[in-house]
Design an enzyme around this catalytic site. Sequence first.
Site, PDB file in Angstrom:
ATOM      1  N   ASP A  16      14.678 -36.811  12.539  1.00  0.00           N
ATOM      2  CA  ASP A  16      13.472 -36.865  11.709  1.00  0.00           C
ATOM      3  C   ASP A  16      12.231 -37.190  12.553  1.00  0.00           C
ATOM      4  O   ASP A  16      12.327 -37.890  13.556  1.00  0.00           O
ATOM      5  CB  ASP A  16      13.674 -37.942  10.631  1.00  0.00           C
ATOM      6  CG  ASP A  16      12.706 -37.772   9.471  1.00  0.00           C
ATOM      7  OD1 ASP A  16      11.965 -36.771   9.444  1.00  0.00           O
ATOM      8  OD2 ASP A  16      12.691 -38.656   8.599  1.00  0.00           O
ATOM      9  N   GLY A  17      11.086 -36.689  12.130  1.00  0.00           N
ATOM     10  CA  GLY A  17       9.814 -37.065  12.761  1.00  0.00           C
ATOM     11  C   GLY A  17       9.135 -35.950  13.551  1.00  0.00           C
ATOM     12  O   GLY A  17       8.121 -36.195  14.210  1.00  0.00           O
ATOM     13  N   GLY A  19       7.420 -33.441  12.422  1.00  0.00           N
ATOM     14  CA  GLY A  19       6.084 -33.172  11.857  1.00  0.00           C
ATOM     15  C   GLY A  19       5.077 -34.201  12.342  1.00  0.00           C
ATOM     16  O   GLY A  19       3.966 -33.861  12.766  1.00  0.00           O
ATOM     17  N   HIS A  33       8.860 -28.940  15.589  1.00  0.00           N
ATOM     18  CA  HIS A  33      10.267 -28.532  15.476  1.00  0.00           C
ATOM     19  C   HIS A  33      10.753 -27.943  16.808  1.00  0.00           C
ATOM     20  O   HIS A  33      11.889 -28.163  17.212  1.00  0.00           O
ATOM     21  CB  HIS A  33      10.454 -27.519  14.350  1.00  0.00           C
ATOM     22  CG  HIS A  33      10.163 -28.097  12.992  1.00  0.00           C
ATOM     23  ND1 HIS A  33      10.700 -29.289  12.566  1.00  0.00           N
ATOM     24  CD2 HIS A  33       9.370 -27.663  11.969  1.00  0.00           C
ATOM     25  CE1 HIS A  33      10.269 -29.562  11.339  1.00  0.00           C
ATOM     26  NE2 HIS A  33       9.458 -28.589  10.960  1.00  0.00           N
ATOM     27  N   LEU A 127      32.399 -30.784  24.057  1.00  0.00           N
ATOM     28  CA  LEU A 127      31.658 -31.360  22.926  1.00  0.00           C
ATOM     29  C   LEU A 127      31.669 -30.410  21.721  1.00  0.00           C
ATOM     30  O   LEU A 127      31.404 -29.216  21.857  1.00  0.00           O
ATOM     31  CB  LEU A 127      30.216 -31.623  23.384  1.00  0.00           C
ATOM     32  CG  LEU A 127      29.274 -32.242  22.362  1.00  0.00           C
ATOM     33  CD1 LEU A 127      29.708 -33.653  21.997  1.00  0.00           C
ATOM     34  CD2 LEU A 127      27.840 -32.253  22.894  1.00  0.00           C
ATOM     35  N   SER A 192      19.594 -39.544   2.999  1.00  0.00           N
ATOM     36  CA  SER A 192      19.077 -38.226   2.607  1.00  0.00           C
ATOM     37  C   SER A 192      20.163 -37.176   2.382  1.00  0.00           C
ATOM     38  O   SER A 192      20.068 -36.059   2.886  1.00  0.00           O
ATOM     39  CB  SER A 192      18.068 -37.723   3.638  1.00  0.00           C
ATOM     40  OG  SER A 192      16.951 -38.571   3.670  1.00  0.00           O
TER      41      SER A 192
HETATM   42  C1  FPP Z   1      12.631 -33.446  10.273  1.00  0.00           C
HETATM   43  O1  FPP Z   1      11.323 -33.651  10.738  1.00  0.00           O
HETATM   44  C2  FPP Z   1      13.227 -32.323  10.943  1.00  0.00           C
HETATM   45  C3  FPP Z   1      13.622 -31.168  10.342  1.00  0.00           C
HETATM   46  C4  FPP Z   1      13.516 -30.927   8.905  1.00  0.00           C
HETATM   47  C5  FPP Z   1      14.194 -30.082  11.125  1.00  0.00           C
HETATM   48  C6  FPP Z   1      15.061 -30.522  12.253  1.00  0.00           C
HETATM   49  C7  FPP Z   1      15.388 -29.347  13.033  1.00  0.00           C
HETATM   50  C8  FPP Z   1      15.366 -29.289  14.381  1.00  0.00           C
HETATM   51  C9  FPP Z   1      15.061 -30.395  15.303  1.00  0.00           C
HETATM   52  C10 FPP Z   1      15.789 -28.019  14.967  1.00  0.00           C
HETATM   53  C11 FPP Z   1      17.251 -28.152  15.196  1.00  0.00           C
HETATM   54  C12 FPP Z   1      17.762 -26.954  15.747  1.00  0.00           C
HETATM   55  C13 FPP Z   1      19.043 -26.794  16.084  1.00  0.00           C
HETATM   56  C14 FPP Z   1      19.401 -25.552  16.738  1.00  0.00           C
HETATM   57  C15 FPP Z   1      20.106 -27.794  15.838  1.00  0.00           C
HETATM   58  P1  FPP Z   1      10.139 -33.584   9.702  1.00  0.00           P
HETATM   59  O2  FPP Z   1       9.560 -32.226   9.763  1.00  0.00           O
HETATM   60  O3  FPP Z   1      10.620 -34.021   8.369  1.00  0.00           O
HETATM   61  O4  FPP Z   1       9.162 -34.632  10.324  1.00  0.00           O
HETATM   62  P2  FPP Z   1       8.122 -35.519   9.530  1.00  0.00           P
HETATM   63  O5  FPP Z   1       8.927 -36.423   8.645  1.00  0.00           O
HETATM   64  O6  FPP Z   1       7.439 -36.253  10.621  1.00  0.00           O
HETATM   65  O7  FPP Z   1       7.214 -34.591   8.785  1.00  0.00           O
END
Ligand code: FPP
Length: 239
Positions: A16-17, A19, A33, A127, A192
């Site tokens: 998370d985080g 954004g 992302h 892994l 969540s």
């Molecule tokens: C949450 O951050 C993150 C997500 C919803 C997407 C996570 C996906 C990736 C890191 C890509 C993973 C890819 C692979 C191939 C495994 P947020 O957007 O909710 O952040 P915020 O809370 O700061 O807005």
Amino acid sequence: MLNISNVPTHIAIIMDGNGRWAKKRFLPRALGHKAGVDALRDVFTTAENIGVKYLTLYAFSTENWNRPQDEVIALMKLLAEYLGKETKKLHRNNVKINVIGDVSRFSVKLQAEIISAIELTKLNDGLFVNIALNYGGRDELVRAVKKISNDVKEDKLEAQNITEKILSNYLDTSGMPDVDLLIRTSGEYRISNFLIWQAAYAELWFTDVLWPDFKGAHLIDAISDYQNRERRFGKSEGE
Ligand code: FPP
């Protein structure tokens, strides 16, 4: 110092985080992302080096469809690109890729990337990386109940014989061990809807670090903390 004989077998991560990481830099969320994807490399290397067997990553939840359409499209594109570009490298590193969640809603192209990544790496025994895509713990349970009902109707299963073990076998994580350690980044203290069955006895570890800044060293911090916990599985102290 890590105790190498007590490394969690199965670690799950709520990444998370992304954004907020992007916002702090005045960048579009999609670049957050992308930085989140880049963070995976160090985590995989560390997990492999210390002998973690299963890593389950929350990449796209059943609720993430409610995000603005351009963000959903950017995430889909990123996932397809990641699988297309990185699968061969992961395969060379003996990583076994698997996906949990209901992927039927994804584009044909993304589904094809998923199938070929799973197919290429299916015999690897390094892994085990489980990517949760269109995944929700409640949705997974509903899908399991439907499959069970069907098997009962077709006389393949007797309702009174259903046990926790049997129900586990109907989940997307069938055959995998329960989660030992669940990590969530970015200072949010929630599960969540992630692995709600499998993480029933998991140790939880939270950090304020935003996912794109998460490094192998943070994973080691989480595991050190885990090693100082007493896991009771519902028993009393010292039992
Ligand atoms: C949450 O951050 C993150 C997500 C919803 C997407 C996570 C996906 C990736 C890191 C890509 C993973 C890819 C692979 C191939 C495994 P947020 O957007 O909710 O952040 P915020 O809370 O700061 O807005």
